[in-house]
Write an enzyme that holds these catalytic residues in place. Structure first.
Site, mmCIF file in Angstrom:
data_model
loop_
_atom_site.group_PDB
_atom_site.id
_atom_site.type_symbol
_atom_site.label_atom_id
_atom_site.label_comp_id
_atom_site.label_asym_id
_atom_site.label_seq_id
_atom_site.Cartn_x
_atom_site.Cartn_y
_atom_site.Cartn_z
ATOM 1 N N CYS A 175 -1.874 -3.325 4.643
ATOM 2 C CA CYS A 175 -1.341 -3.221 3.276
ATOM 3 C C CYS A 175 -0.498 -1.967 3.029
ATOM 4 O O CYS A 175 0.351 -1.949 2.141
ATOM 5 C CB CYS A 175 -2.471 -3.259 2.260
ATOM 6 S SG CYS A 175 -3.673 -4.561 2.568
ATOM 7 N N HIS A 311 -2.496 1.849 -5.805
ATOM 8 C CA HIS A 311 -2.677 0.689 -4.922
ATOM 9 C C HIS A 311 -3.164 -0.493 -5.763
ATOM 10 O O HIS A 311 -2.673 -1.609 -5.618
ATOM 11 C CB HIS A 311 -3.662 1.046 -3.818
ATOM 12 C CG HIS A 311 -3.765 0.012 -2.747
ATOM 13 N ND1 HIS A 311 -2.677 -0.409 -2.018
ATOM 14 C CD2 HIS A 311 -4.840 -0.704 -2.292
ATOM 15 C CE1 HIS A 311 -3.056 -1.330 -1.143
ATOM 16 N NE2 HIS A 311 -4.363 -1.524 -1.292
ATOM 17 N N HIS A 351 -0.400 -9.074 -4.751
ATOM 18 C CA HIS A 351 -0.464 -8.157 -3.614
ATOM 19 C C HIS A 351 0.476 -8.660 -2.524
ATOM 20 O O HIS A 351 0.270 -9.739 -1.966
ATOM 21 C CB HIS A 351 -1.912 -8.127 -3.103
ATOM 22 C CG HIS A 351 -2.206 -7.044 -2.123
ATOM 23 N ND1 HIS A 351 -1.277 -6.553 -1.224
ATOM 24 C CD2 HIS A 351 -3.357 -6.342 -1.883
ATOM 25 C CE1 HIS A 351 -1.831 -5.611 -0.490
ATOM 26 N NE2 HIS A 351 -3.098 -5.456 -0.868
#
Length: 987
Positions: A175, A311, A351
């Site tokens: 990620c 995040h 995401h």
């Protein structure tokens, strides 16, 4: 140094759920828009997901997707259909966005002198997995699959296709991949590994339309919504997207006039190690450490940060630990509460996996650019467990403006599964000095593309973009188009001085005006002689182009020392002295130096623009200008020689001249007395010179024979034996000069042929030039009979162009007069710009920077519109409808665009050509190949040539080397090689 160790962000591009561009993304962010798509059962069944799986209670039908993910402009990047079909769509999409990001930066790679690095990563190649599951790989071998699918090749593929020579590094840290890539790119710039860098990431998962199975305790959202830091947050949603940024060292970006989005003050990365409950779990210590490191590198206090793009995955543990980590670090710097907003782009688009860090970076960058913090999407009430009220942070539910009292700063966090953490601090860019346009000014706006369709879309996109740009500086727009874009084959250039006019002309061009398919053509200068002079010639150029003006001023200063007359007032008189100047400029002694200066200045300026002639032919005096441009003599020497030449000619016996519409042969048959042929300009256009009595008698004879003629306003019979005495004196005068061979090929007036080595270096040549006739017809035929070229008249008007056009025998030559003649009453500078634009459209290189005001600078504008087709092995045989007329679905074999193919289409003419063309179609996956088509233009690479050679071996058992295929260049030539081998084997 003030700017040392700072990095400028100068280019941005990306595609996100429900946002095909960064501009649309920003609008969606300001609107607080949720861009996650919720699918129907029918949509998912159509892409192959079983109804049983869809109807389970824990299957969530939600995902963020980008438009046309299988679309790719294979022709633009010179990939065959076969290569494009197997290539990971992530790599295809990333390649296009890399190109657009570079364009957004206003840098042209083909002329960029530094090294460019690429740092990026992609998600798992699920496209290949699904192809394997469906057994659709029969046409590809292992090497083909590796070349199209390996994640390691993401960046090197871009470097190869775009010719980037800096480090090319594929980054993989799940990620946090794309924000780690930003850190590595900054390090590469600071260490000197590269001078410009691309950084970013891409993630596209297959099938495009799909949901996921929710499992309690995992990171996926049960509700199908991503709500970071919200009381209802229940997990994240993985989406598709891509983002790319372009970076430079700040001092370089300022020096090179780049438009700067923001400045990277510092970056840091680390890893959690094993100080956490599991491999996939976050670590507050690791996160706190990377934030603290970044603040120290940036050398700023946490209380100067106004916004943090977190995040923010919306998982219970993830959000809680992230707020705990950043609160711990910020509290070490300040006791203030609720001064810094936090947010997460995941609330809008989900995401993006490997592209999530760059998505957050781009959002934070836009916050700096526009000075506004968008509201958190889907946010109602904050999660009380976060205890934000007693922290430095708050979550805004509406747009918040950044405080401008100090330099605005924002930060970005990205944390990866496996523990690699990244943090970046950004600062607003320094203010540029705006160029206030005090008066209207004409500009050239050049547009180009690799296909006509892309070109038309580029122009339409620009027209739409201009619509809401009220205070746009046209000089900046022109400079960006001229110096910040590559030049491709299909071209259209527009001249305008205001936004509304430019929009109208763009719309007109899109709706029917022809565009030009440029190509390399030879350039020929035709340089005018005496008779083209008039007051105010080239005044528009003199007033607007510094290079031209400086040469004219220099020449005027030189001749001013020899005459008792103000040449500047003679050339550009005021109204009071206009009539007197018009009379004086007709005199040979004044006209010749002025024509020489203007023609030389024009030719030299064109050469400085990159418009360098392959050959030059001058007419009489024009040959002296050509000799100077070709460095036979210097400009100063040329002026002195022309001055004394005029003096000697003036002292010769006086005479008269006639322009006659007749051939040289028919004039010779008249056997005229005391009359000579002075010039042969065309098959039916000659000039006669002679004594007064001889010319008077010639006029009577011509009238009786009904031959059209026109007396010329001259005092002497130039280029006749009557100039003998003057030519001898001139020859002696020239002895003191050391003339050189030309650096540009010259066509001689006296022979009608290209000059030979040493020919123009002698004074005897220039003596004969005075007394011999001007053989312009013969000389220009040398050019007309050659390959199709561009003829440019150097001087005012188009007298020589008209003569050349009348002799053209049907070839597609182009004839361009760059300065208007005496009777043109419109803007001279606009006339000149239109002709330069035409030259550029034809494919002539033009250095547009010579036109630019130094106060103009590049700006961020719309980038290239790719001419995409849909490439998906998974969709072969499916019935998915096209999204638009441009989004054409492509099978293993498809018709190629012949826009880039020079040869006409020719079918195979025998069995060998039929066989070879069939094997080539099989090799590269395209139809409509002609036997004369160049392999390179078809996109045949060494790799595909190797496969082609193997197919030939398998089919007819003939060994053919790859080099032989490349050297053959076409089916036609290769057929001859194969036929010869077959005959040899029979023998």
């Amino acid at each position: 140094m003030e700017n040392e160790n700072l990095i400028a962000v100068i280019g941005v591009s990306g595609r996100f759920p429900q946002a095909e561009s960064v501009d649309i993304l920003w609008k969606n962010l300001l609107d607080g828009k949720d861009c996650i798509q919720h699918f129907t059962k029918e949509e998912l069944i159509k892409v192959g997901i079983s109804q049983k799986e869809i109807e389970t209670d824990n299957y969530i039908r939600a995902k963020g997707i980008i438009d046309f993910p299988n679309g790719f402009d294979a022709n633009f990047f010179e990939y065959t259909v076969r290569e494009a079909m197997i290539m990971d769509p992530q790599a295809r999409v990333f390649m296009e966005e890399a190109w657009k990001a570079i364009e957004d930066s206003g840098n042209v790679i083909s002329s960029y002198k530094g090294r460019v690095g690429v740092y990026a990563g992609s998600g798992m190649n699920t496209y290949l997995l699904h192809i394997i599951q469906r057994g659709l790989l029969q046409q590809y071998d292992d090497f083909d699959i590796m070349m199209g699918s390996d994640k390691d090749l993401l960046t090197t593929r871009v470097s190869y296709k775009l010719n980037l020579t800096g480090p090319s590094i594929s980054v993989q840290s799940t990620c946090s991949t794309s924000l780690v890539a930003v850190h590595l790119a900054c390090q590469g710039l600071l260490s000197g590994d590269c001078d410009m860098a691309l950084a970013g990431g891409v993630s596209i998962s297959y099938p495009i339309k799909q949901g996921y199975k929710y499992r309690k305790g995992m990171i996926f959202s049960e509700s199908g919504y991503c709500r970071p830091f919200e009381s209802r947050s229940d997990g994240t949603i993985f989406s598709d997207g891509v983002g790319v940024i372009v970076l430079k060292r700040l001092e370089d970006a300022i020096q090179e006039k780049d438009d700067i989005y923001g400045i990277i003050k510092g970056t840091a990365i680390n890893n959690d190690g094993n100080n956490k409950v599991g491999f996939t779990a976050p670590s507050p210590m690791g996160q706190a450490g990377v934030i603290r490191d970044c603040l120290e590198v940036a050398n700023v206090s946490a209380d100067t940060i106004q916004y943090v793009e977190t995040h923010g995955t919306a998982t219970d543990i993830g959000d809680l630990l992230e707020v705990k980590a950043i609160s711990q670090v910020y509290s070490e710097y300040t006791s203030n509460c609720n001064f810094c907003a936090i947010g997460s782009i995941k609330s809008n688009i989900g995401h993006l996996n490997t592209a999530s860090g760059i998505a957050g970076f781009i959002k934070a960058l836009l916050v700096l650019k526009y000075g506004m913090i968008p509201p958190m999407a889907n946010f109602d009430m904050e999660n009380e467990e976060l205890n934000l009220k007693e922290s430095p942070f708050y979550i805004n539910r509406q747009i918040v403006e950044l405080k401008k009292s100090d330099c605005a700063r924002v930060a970005i966090s990205s944390f990866g599964i496996g523990g690699t953490n990244a943090h970046v601090i950004l600062e607003e860019s320094p203010l540029k000095e705006e160029n206030i346009e005090e008066k209207s000014k004409e500009y050239i706006f050049p547009f180009s593309a690799k296909t006509q369709n892309s070109l038309l879309k580029n122009m339409q996109q620009m027209a739409n973009w201009l619509e809401d740009k009220e205070n746009i500086k046209l000089g900046n727009v022109a400079m960006t188009l001229q110096t910040g874009r590559e030049n491709f084959g299909f071209r259209k250039a527009i001249i305008s001085d205001n936004k509304e006019d430019l929009q109208i002309k763009l719309s007109r061009a899109v709706n029917g005006e022809n565009v030009v398919n440029s190509k390399k053509r030879p350039i020929y200068f035709l340089i005018t002689g005496q008779g083209s002079q008039f007051t105010n010639m080239a005044k528009g150029l003199y007033e607007n182009v510094e290079i031209f003006k400086s040469i004219v001023d220099k020449g005027i200063k030189i001749i001013q020392e020899r005459y008792q007359i103000n040449f500047m007032e003679l050339l550009y008189p005021d109204e009071e002295h206009s009539l007197e100047a018009q009379k004086l400029i007709k005199n040979t002694e004044y006209a010749q130096p002025l024509i020489f200066i203007i023609s030389y200045a024009l030719g030299q300026f064109l050469i400085s623009l990159g418009i360098r002639p392959d050959k030059i032919i001058g007419h009489s005096l024009g040959e002296y200008v050509g000799a100077c441009l070709a460095e036979v003599m210097t400009f100063e020497e040329g002026l002195e020689i022309v001055y004394w030449r005029g003096k000697y000619l003036q002292s010769a016996e006086r005479g008269k001249m006639l322009a006659v519409r007749a051939s040289a042969k028919s004039i010779e048959e008249l056997n005229l007395k005391e009359v000579y042929i002075s010039a042969i300009n065309a098959p039916e256009a000659v000039v006669l010179g002679g004594t007064f009595d001889g010319i008077n008698q010639a006029e009577k004879i011509l009238s009786l024979r009904k031959i059209i003629y026109q007396p010329l306003n001259t005092s002497h019979a130039f280029h006749t034996p009557m100039m003998q005495k003057a030519s001898e004196t001139f020859e002696q005068f020239l002895e003191k000069y050391k003339l050189k061979d030309p650096t540009i090929k010259l066509i001689s007036n006296t022979t009608g042929q290209q000059v030979k080595k040493g020919q123009v270096c002698t004074s005897a040549y220039w003596k004969n030039h005075i007394i011999n006739p001007v053989l312009f017809e013969q000389g220009v035929q040398q050019l007309l009979l050659g390959e199709e070229g561009v003829f440019i008249e150097i001087g005012s008007g188009k007298a020589l162009i008209d003569l050349a056009k009348h002799q053209n025998k049907g070839k597609d030559h182009f004839f361009i007069d760059v300065l208007p003649g005496k009777y043109y009453k419109q803007c001279q500078y606009r006339f000149f710009l239109e002709k330069i634009a035409t030259l550029w459209e034809l494919g002539i290189p033009v250095d547009f920077e010579k036109f630019q005001d130094r106060k103009d600078h590049k700006i961020h504008m719309p980038t290239y519109c790719f001419d995409r087709q849909e490439f998906s092995i998974l969709d072969l045989g499916g019935d998915q409808q096209k999204k638009s007329t441009d989004n054409v679905k492509v099978g293993y074999k498809a018709n190629i665009s012949r826009d880039g193919i020079a040869a006409p289409y020719v079918r195979p003419r025998d069995e060998v050509e039929e066989l070879l063309i069939g094997l080539l179609k099989e090799s590269i996956g395209v139809e409509n190949i002609g036997v004369l088509d160049n392999f390179f233009e078809l996109g045949l690479s060494s790799l595909s040539a190797s496969q082609y050679a193997m197919l030939i071996k398998e089919r007819i058992d003939i060994d053919i080397e790859i080099q032989s295929i490349i050297e053959a260049g076409s089916i036609s030539e290769l057929s001859e090689i194969i036929t010869k081998k077959l005959l040899e084997e029979k023998e």
